[in-house]
Design an enzyme around this catalytic site. Structure first.
Site, PDB file in Angstrom:
ATOM      1  N   SER A 240       0.820  -1.206   0.000  1.00  0.00           N
ATOM      2  CA  SER A 240       0.000   0.000   0.000  1.00  0.00           C
ATOM      3  C   SER A 240       0.856   1.261   0.000  1.00  0.00           C
ATOM      4  O   SER A 240       1.604   1.519   0.941  1.00  0.00           O
ATOM      5  CB  SER A 240      -0.918   0.021   1.228  1.00  0.00           C
TER       6      SER A 240
ATOM      7  N   ASP B 192      -5.798   0.349  -9.358  1.00  0.00           N
ATOM      8  CA  ASP B 192      -7.071   1.051  -9.557  1.00  0.00           C
ATOM      9  C   ASP B 192      -7.691   0.776 -10.924  1.00  0.00           C
ATOM     10  O   ASP B 192      -8.790   1.247 -11.219  1.00  0.00           O
ATOM     11  CB  ASP B 192      -6.869   2.563  -9.388  1.00  0.00           C
TER      12      ASP B 192
HETATM   13  C1  S3P Z   1      -2.962   5.656  -3.753  1.00  0.00           C
HETATM   14  C2  S3P Z   1      -2.631   4.358  -3.449  1.00  0.00           C
HETATM   15  C3  S3P Z   1      -3.502   3.215  -3.731  1.00  0.00           C
HETATM   16  C4  S3P Z   1      -4.609   3.564  -4.732  1.00  0.00           C
HETATM   17  C5  S3P Z   1      -5.248   4.883  -4.410  1.00  0.00           C
HETATM   18  C6  S3P Z   1      -4.216   6.012  -4.436  1.00  0.00           C
HETATM   19  C7  S3P Z   1      -2.006   6.736  -3.409  1.00  0.00           C
HETATM   20  O1  S3P Z   1      -4.123   2.803  -2.531  1.00  0.00           O
HETATM   21  O2  S3P Z   1      -5.579   2.552  -4.761  1.00  0.00           O
HETATM   22  O3  S3P Z   1      -6.256   5.190  -5.344  1.00  0.00           O
HETATM   23  O4  S3P Z   1      -2.171   7.879  -3.896  1.00  0.00           O
HETATM   24  O5  S3P Z   1      -1.070   6.467  -2.646  1.00  0.00           O
HETATM   25  P1  S3P Z   1      -3.438   1.753  -1.521  1.00  0.00           P
HETATM   26  O6  S3P Z   1      -2.235   2.377  -0.951  1.00  0.00           O
HETATM   27  O7  S3P Z   1      -4.491   1.499  -0.470  1.00  0.00           O
HETATM   28  O8  S3P Z   1      -3.158   0.544  -2.370  1.00  0.00           O
END
Ligand code: S3P
Length: 431
Positions: A160, A312
């Site tokens: 994440s 995404d």
């Molecule tokens: C993001 C990380 C992702 C993605 C989100 C934007 C970011 O989430 O799904 O739309 O800007 O760091 P996760 O870190 O929960 O995977």
């Protein structure tokens, strides 16, 4: 609607827009941002930063300035911070608050209030922050940052970028060195941009893992930032142009950072004709113009290792798979269940309602494609989007290749990330 033709530009990258505002708010002096995404999620970040003392102004479309308070200078917000639908705003701002001596309450809409915050509460608690969250570690929650916070070394249990970024942001105002270990690489916009703002941040590769260090009590200097077009928004147009016969569409200025570009590789493997033109760098990020032509796609088994770089984009990939020749198999996608909606169930239900052949498994979807034959579409009830912008836009793309069209219950969430989606779709199908 006709084929997608001509040349378009999608709005600025959402991830980079959030970060540009946040890092600008922590620099001393005036940061300028061009191409900022003016979606609701990013506006929620701007409002929260204003509530904590930053001066943020919009001058014209996409042109913004931020006068920062300096690392350690965030002020106590007087009211709860309303994060709307935005997980990125919430988790990254929680990281910022964690190493400031302030108390902040975070609230959000029904979708955001169901999403797990334990993944940031856990590491930030180790740094000394205290939390009072709703049952299950969700919003609404109240947190009090720790001054000084304690530096930690933390191996991410889930891939994440939001969790990684929250810890690095907390590390900015923490004495000593804060370290995040990433077994699986995720989007690296925070690392790139923090370095650009002058933070002492370095990355090592150890035993196949990315190890990111940041030295705290940093001074950030203001920057002039140009935000590239969002590959996650371009994704809907890429898939639409591949699926609709006769399409030949150029999408200019799309971010092509390796940690984000997985969809393009997967669609090329499926036989998609996508050409990368004029590859260059914009604002420290790789960018290209994409020429996309209608193609007959083939189903494939998607390697789950590529998932973080297109996390995404799965909803719209499922639409491409529904029209491909043969079967597409995906797995290792349990993270999709904790996005703005449970995207595995939401897309399985929506595509099935529209006439596609979809089997939902524990961690993925198996989709039997139509070999280019249009989906039936919806005739009775509309598909349910569950306050999820990407479900709404994916099903709008599916609607272009359906006999009856697809009715979507609520298109309002689209404005969280892509307010001009419908206008741009109209423009490119009438070009
Ligand atoms: C993001 C990380 C992702 C993605 C989100 C934007 C970011 O989430 O799904 O739309 O800007 O760091 P996760 O870190 O929960 O995977």
């Amino acid at each position: 609607m006709g084929p997608l033709t001509g040349t378009i530009r999608v709005p600025g990258d959402k991830s980079i827009s959030h970060r540009a505002l946040m890092f600008g708010a922590l620099a001393v002096g005036r940061t300028t941002i061009s191409g900022l995404l003016e979606g609701h999620d990013v506006l929620a970040t701007a409002d929260a930063l204003r509530a904590m003392g930053a001066k943020i102004e919009r001058h014209s479309e996409g042109e913004w300035t931020v006068s920062g308070v300096g690392v350690g200078g965030l002020l106590q917000p007087k009211t709860a911070l309303d994060m709307g639908n935005s997980g990125t705003s919430t988790r990254l701002l929680m990281g910022l608050v964690a190493s400031h001596g302030i108390t902040a309450a975070f609230t959000g809409d029904a979708s955001l209030s169901g999403r797990p915050m334990g993944r940031v509460i856990e590491p930030l608690s180790r740094m000394g922050t205290s939390f009072e969250a709703s049952p299950g570690g969700t919003l609404p929650l109240m947190m009090t940052g720790s001054l000084p916070a304690v530096p930690i070394t933390y191996r991410l249990p889930v891939a994440s970028a939001q969790v990684k970024s929250a810890i690095l942001l907390a590390g900015l105002n923490t004495p000593g060195i804060t370290t995040v270990i990433e077994p699986v690489p995720t989007r690296d916009h925070s690392e790139r941009m923090l370095k650009g703002f002058g933070a002492d941040l370095w990355v090592e590769e150890t035993d196949g893992e990315r190890v990111i260090h940041i030295r705290g009590e940093a001074d950030l200097s203001p920057q002039n930032i140009t935000v590239p077009g969002d590959p996650s928004s371009a994704a809907f147009f890429i898939v639409a142009a591949l699926l609709v016969e006769g399409s030949d569409l150029t999408i200019e200025n799309v971010g092509m950072n390796d940690t984000r570009a997985g969809l393009v590789s997967v669609l090329q493997l499926m036989g998609g004709n996508i050409e990368l033109l004029n590859e260059r760098e914009v604002g420290g990020e790789p960018v290209a113009d994409l020429r996309v032509r209608h193609s007959q796609l083939r189903g494939i088994e998607v390697d789950s290792a590529i998932a973080p770089s297109m996390i995404d984009e799965f909803p719209v990939l499922f639409v491409a798979a529904a029209l491909a020749k043969g079967t597409t198999i995906t797995n290792g996608l349990e993270e999709l269940r904790v996005k703005e909606s449970d995207r595995l169930t939401a897309m399985a239900q929506a595509l099935t309602l529209a006439g596609a052949n979809v089997t939902e498994t524990e961690d993925g979807l198996i989709i039997q494609g139509t070999n280019g034959k249009p989906l039936a579409g919806t005739t009775g009830e509309p598909v349910t989007t569950h306050l999820d912008h990407r479900i709404a836009m994916s099903m709008a793309v599916a609607g272009l290749v359906s006999s009856a069209g697809i009715e979507v219950d609520d298109t309002r969430p689209i404005a969280t990330s892509f307010p001009i989606f419908e206008a741009l779709l109209e423009q490119s199908t009438n070009a």
